[in-house]
Design an enzyme around this catalytic site. Sequence first.
Site, PDB file in Angstrom:
ATOM      1  N   HIS A 112      -7.723  -6.940  -1.873  1.00  0.00           N
ATOM      2  CA  HIS A 112      -7.254  -5.331  -1.996  1.00  0.00           C
ATOM      3  C   HIS A 112      -6.403  -5.468  -0.194  1.00  0.00           C
ATOM      4  O   HIS A 112      -5.524  -5.007  -0.651  1.00  0.00           O
ATOM      5  CB  HIS A 112      -7.929  -4.818  -1.887  1.00  0.00           C
ATOM      6  CG  HIS A 112      -7.962  -3.395  -1.913  1.00  0.00           C
ATOM      7  ND1 HIS A 112      -7.600  -2.110  -3.325  1.00  0.00           N
ATOM      8  CD2 HIS A 112      -7.243  -2.424  -1.355  1.00  0.00           C
ATOM      9  CE1 HIS A 112      -7.626  -1.255  -3.700  1.00  0.00           C
ATOM     10  NE2 HIS A 112      -7.437  -1.406  -1.771  1.00  0.00           N
ATOM     11  N   GLU A 113      -7.367  -5.369   0.992  1.00  0.00           N
ATOM     12  CA  GLU A 113      -6.308  -5.147   2.217  1.00  0.00           C
ATOM     13  C   GLU A 113      -5.156  -5.775   1.999  1.00  0.00           C
ATOM     14  O   GLU A 113      -4.282  -5.681   3.090  1.00  0.00           O
ATOM     15  CB  GLU A 113      -7.124  -4.780   3.245  1.00  0.00           C
ATOM     16  CG  GLU A 113      -8.953  -3.847   3.091  1.00  0.00           C
ATOM     17  CD  GLU A 113      -7.750  -2.327   2.314  1.00  0.00           C
ATOM     18  OE1 GLU A 113      -6.601  -2.047   3.374  1.00  0.00           O
ATOM     19  OE2 GLU A 113      -8.655  -1.556   1.884  1.00  0.00           O
ATOM     20  N   HIS A 144      -2.250  -4.352   0.468  1.00  0.00           N
ATOM     21  CA  HIS A 144      -1.910  -3.593   1.507  1.00  0.00           C
ATOM     22  C   HIS A 144      -0.388  -3.786   3.244  1.00  0.00           C
ATOM     23  O   HIS A 144       0.067  -4.014   3.394  1.00  0.00           O
ATOM     24  CB  HIS A 144      -2.456  -2.372   2.073  1.00  0.00           C
ATOM     25  CG  HIS A 144      -2.765  -1.359   1.234  1.00  0.00           C
ATOM     26  ND1 HIS A 144      -2.378  -1.000   0.110  1.00  0.00           N
ATOM     27  CD2 HIS A 144      -4.498  -1.193   1.383  1.00  0.00           C
ATOM     28  CE1 HIS A 144      -2.940  -0.355  -0.578  1.00  0.00           C
ATOM     29  NE2 HIS A 144      -4.389  -0.583  -0.562  1.00  0.00           N
TER      30      HIS A 144
END
Length: 419
Positions: A18-19, A22
């Site tokens: 997920h990160e 980003h």
Amino acid sequence: MNTVIAFVLIFGALVFFHELGHLVLANRAGILCREFAIGFGPKILSFKRNETVYTIRLLPIGGFVKMAGEDPEVIEVKPGHNVGLLFNKEGKVEKIILNNKEKYPNARIVEVENVDLEHNMFISGYEHGEEDFIKRFDVSETSYFVVDGQEIQLAPYNRQFQSKKVGQRIAAIAAGPLMNFILAFVILVVLGFIQGAPVDDPRLGQLTADGAAKEAGLQENDVIQTIEGQSTSSWGEVVEIIRENPEKELTFEVERAGQILSYEVVPKSAKLGEETIGQIGAYNPVDKSFVSSFKYGFVETYTWAKEILIGFGKLITGQFSIEMLSGPVGIYDMTDQVAQSGTLNLLRWAALLSINLGIVNLLPLPALDGGRLLFLFIEALRGKPIDRQKEGIVHFIGFSLLMLLMLVVTWNDIQRLFL
């Protein structure tokens, strides 16, 4: 211990990817990312690579990528401040020492008169011992603040989140949830390769050792032509006929190696809720080809996402209560149960959690990715950003409420498991 390891690995993988979404899109847009963190709270482990500090933190309740300018910058240099300056080979300031300047004997001490560390990148002021005239010092775009011995990289405006186009910022925020969907899809495609993707052919898959099909002499990969004279063209039709005839002798005509063979099969009765159905102990056929596995990954990801969204809809309309939600404790307990059923089921569980994490983060709630995306979409529509201070207050309140909800859900989990 195995459950702890499984939980840590699954949680770590979901948050990491997920990160990572980003981080990758933010870096591509030229945004300075100061920290990539898994977990919250005190640091357990950290190391720096290029511009980013990678950390693992104590509390396993999420993670974050700290992008410069996404929130107001914490460190400021103002007129009247005394700072120490260290220079690089080009004569530009590479380190601005804010305190404990006596530890840096080579630093030039300056009382700041004017400063711009975002656009023009300079500091001007009176150097210690030469207070009669103002000097101007150019600051490198890759310079650092030094606070209590810790170095924090400056973020010129062109490296800050707010300086980028709305589309770039939307992409950087949306990439996190998107990576969760991609991760789930990849896991499910791998499962399709390993287990095989279910297909709707009237062909017998794996047979159970004590099932009626095995006892009657049927074999895996037999193609069912008819049951009691009724032709079958799909696995769904085969299942329907068998379910409707528990404990009744049925004549199966099957094709095997080019021959048509006949067998008498008596489906065993089984309970499905309040209904009694017939079963012969045969799994549906599967296909392990790339195309079928790819399709299986897509269909399963879509199906689970739809079911989760329906569940959230029922929560909003009151059909589900908050007591039915699970936090880290509940997820740990479910992971324990799934881990006991085998590695493949644990992978499926990881895919489900990844889809759930992606959807939760897309909800338009403050402090979540969805809340930040909502503000960005509003900015795109109105042509100018919302006041950053007001947006920050909204996200702070949202984060506080989110932590309160986490505490309530965790308490409910503990009550269900231990009280």
